[in-house]
Design a protein around this motif. Structure first.
Motif, short mmCIF file in Angstrom:
data_model
loop_
_atom_site.label_atom_id
_atom_site.label_comp_id
_atom_site.label_asym_id
_atom_site.label_seq_id
_atom_site.Cartn_x
_atom_site.Cartn_y
_atom_site.Cartn_z
N VAL A 72 -4.32 5.01 6.38
CA VAL A 72 -4.12 6.20 5.56
C VAL A 72 -2.83 5.99 4.77
CG1 VAL A 72 -2.97 7.42 7.48
CG2 VAL A 72 -3.86 8.73 5.54
N ILE A 73 -2.85 6.42 3.54
CA ILE A 73 -1.65 6.35 2.71
C ILE A 73 -0.85 7.63 2.94
CG2 ILE A 73 -0.75 6.11 0.35
CD1 ILE A 73 -2.44 3.70 1.34
N GLU A 74 0.42 7.45 3.34
CA GLU A 74 1.30 8.61 3.52
C GLU A 74 2.47 8.47 2.55
OE1 GLU A 74 2.10 8.46 7.77
OE2 GLU A 74 0.28 9.65 8.17
N GLU A 75 3.23 9.56 2.39
CA GLU A 75 4.38 9.51 1.47
C GLU A 75 5.34 8.38 1.86
OE1 GLU A 75 4.79 10.91 -1.28
OE2 GLU A 75 3.36 12.57 -1.26
N LEU A 93 -2.72 4.95 -5.78
CA LEU A 93 -2.76 5.44 -4.40
C LEU A 93 -1.97 6.75 -4.31
CD1 LEU A 93 -2.31 2.18 -2.30
CD2 LEU A 93 -4.37 3.13 -3.37
N VAL A 94 -2.52 7.68 -3.55
CA VAL A 94 -1.95 9.01 -3.39
C VAL A 94 -1.90 9.28 -1.89
CG1 VAL A 94 -2.44 11.47 -3.76
CG2 VAL A 94 -2.85 9.83 -5.60
N ALA A 104 0.83 -1.22 0.00
CA ALA A 104 0.00 0.00 0.00
C ALA A 104 0.85 1.26 0.00
CB ALA A 104 -0.96 -0.01 1.19
N LYS A 105 1.63 1.43 -1.05
CA LYS A 105 2.51 2.59 -1.15
C LYS A 105 2.01 3.51 -2.27
CE LYS A 105 6.39 -0.30 0.30
NZ LYS A 105 5.92 -0.30 1.69
#
Lengths: 367, 367
Positions: free
Chosen positions: A347-350, A320-321, A269-270
């Motif tokens: 939550v997707i983070e950098e 994914l962003v 999940a990146k």
């Protein structure tokens, strides 16, 4: 600013205005938060022009609350009005525009009577166009403030789930467990509890959308509680499974596989991976790669609504962003028409994904 | 039987089929009760042909629950499907019909993406027609079973309101009162609490649809709690006002006038009177006959939804029929931009109206 971003996207696709009619659409731009949408009686409209400020065209019962928002152009009528329930006022507000878009794709609907919608198009002299996914694109990526609110909601549910041993044991009717769990959610800080589903049957459950029956919990049941509670207008959406009295090794293995599936999704999940990638990572573990199940998907977005775009399905190639909030929701068939479903919020983070729900242990707790 | 009654009405107006898309519409004919409608993702369809049995066209996640209803023709697809989210299957189910009606009037909407709705009409080769108010006509008059469920819901709220002194007093933030009141509703037997609104300000409140703030209750506040809780899928919808610490004579007079207004409506709420008659009976007392206010109406129907037809407004000439369940909801302007609103629930019987809520005393309780 949200309106400016919308206007940039409108310019890109050649729309003169957006017409919004549903609770999250109106709230996204105005902050107008009320449970009054539960009443289907009155239509509410928000116009986002390609330049300038939004125009709220709303029933006068909403004037005080909308008046406390940043919106200044508020046009009202006394609804319900059987002669004209806001259509004339809305047509006036749209009279300077030619290309008016409405959200018309997956997960949307136009919340106004269909006869009024057709009358509006007649008055305008043109058909409404598609918003070409502008609202989806805007809402799918959350701000820090939005993520914080979702995390607060997740925290409330986390605390409520740690207290399930107070309310669930052999002999308690499932319907009572549902009532008590909602009480726990409120005690732990939920503003309200719009969603609770679940099930409790031997080693798994037949479906995950039924309301609770009066059947008492029995030894060997797997109890699942799946809640979407709200804090400051934002949802969490995750579940927990509990073994009542005892669990067979087979049941615990099924649960452990679901945790493995979540971990597999976390591993991919990146930023730049797709919704479909998350689906396949989980599907490989829960079905061996069969490509889907009757649930239709293995997770989804969440935020102002219990479920939002994207969908974790093979056909969803949304990249994914950072700022996307997702549920990972693998289910596993345990035979006999039963299943176990597990769900976490991330939550997707950098730097990668981060859990918003406190991840469940591999071993199902026994109550 | 509900389907037979619908088919009689369809024959009268020349419709071959009804297409239903919303929660109460689908539940009315099938008993399909689930909180899963909270998710906007998936469309659900029910077709009522002019002859023969209904056809459910639904996402496969609903198969087990719909399979436990009396419906036998259940056609499913794995939703969400970006290529075709049920539209093809629905067009097939409607292929034998030419004149297909949808509820399109006041208080309705078509719950499916607008692009899919247009695509459906293209596939069918004709535009959907109006249901000419058939669903309104059917649902507006409740069966004994339905009235019993609404009365159960009212009983739960009655009991919760008698306990407000446990949770509300000077210094408690309104947001906490809201949380605690929902807890009381659950403790007293609500399955869930889809609606709670209210307010608390000096001598009245500025509006009745806002969510609660963190402001603590203060001496002289009028606290109003307005709840729509659910038992077995049916709502109550009434409120109660409480004086915090003390109430001025003027405040108590305003409250007494609201009780007078309800009694005036009760005096005329007989079979054959109209919704407008109830409006005028109350309006004469609360405004001296001004003909309306920004709230838009002084009551409405209720049942499977928090608010249903008819509306108590001057323009609604619906004759009262035994089996209608109504709210009486007069409001009074107390100056300074504030108001007090009172609400009771009644059922119209052949012998006259009967309270489903336990009618409030003229004097506001002081907490």
């Amino acid at each position: 600013m949200r309106v400016a971003r919308a206007q940039d996207l409108m310019a890109d696709v050649g729309l003169d205005a957006l017409l919004l009619t549903t609770e999250p659409e109106v709230r996204y731009f105005t902050g107008f938060l009320t449970r009054f949408w539960e009443s289907p009686t009155r239509p509410w409209f928000l116009v986002i022009p390609s330049r300038g400020d939004p125009i709220a065209v709303i029933p006068s019962i909403g004037t005080p609350l909308m008046g406390r928002s940043w919106i200044t152009d508020i046009r009202t009528w006394r609804s319900p009005d059987y002669d004209d329930d806001g259509v004339g006022l809305l047509a006036d507000a749209l009279s300077d525009y030619q290309r008016v878009g409405v959200p018309d794709g997956s997960e949307t609907h136009v919340r106004m009577p269909y006869a009024d919608l057709k009358q509006l198009e007649n008055k305008l002299g043109f058909a409404l166009k598609s918003d070409v996914g502008i609202m989806r694109q805007l809402r799918m990526v959350k701000s820090t403030v939005e993520i914080d609110k979702i995390e607060l909601a997740c925290g409330v549910a986390n605390r409520a789930f740690t207290r399930v041993s107070e309310i669930a044991h052999v002999g308690v009717p499932l319907r009572q467990v549902f009532r008590d769990f909602q009480r726990l959610c409120l005690e732990e800080g939920a503003d309200w509890v719009p969603y609770l589903a679940g099930g409790a049957e031997q080693g798994g459950y037949a479906d995950v959308i039924s309301p609770a029956t009066d059947t008492p919990l029995a030894d060997g049941d797997v109890l699942m509680l799946d809640t979407g509670l709200v804090v400051d207008g934002y949802f969490c959406d995750f579940d927990r499974n509990f073994a009542i009295g005892s669990a067979t090794p087979k049941t615990q293995e099924a649960h452990a596989k679901l945790i493995d599936a979540v971990e597999a999704a976390i591993a991919v999940a990146k930023v730049g991976a797709t919704a479909a990638d998350l689906f396949h990572a989980m599907d490989r573990i829960v079905t061996g790669g069969a490509g889907g199940s009757d649930a239709g998907r293995l997770g989804h977005g969440l935020g102002m609504q219990l479920t939002e775009w994207p969908s974790l399905i093979p056909a969803d190639h949304t990249p994914l962003v950072a700022g996307m909030v997702l549920t990972l929701e693998p289910g596993i068939d345990v035979g006999g028409g039963r299943m176990i479903v597990h769900e976490e919020n991330i939550v997707i983070e950098e730097s990668g994904p981060r859990f918003l729900s406190a991840p469940a242990p591999r071993e199902m707790p026994i109550l």
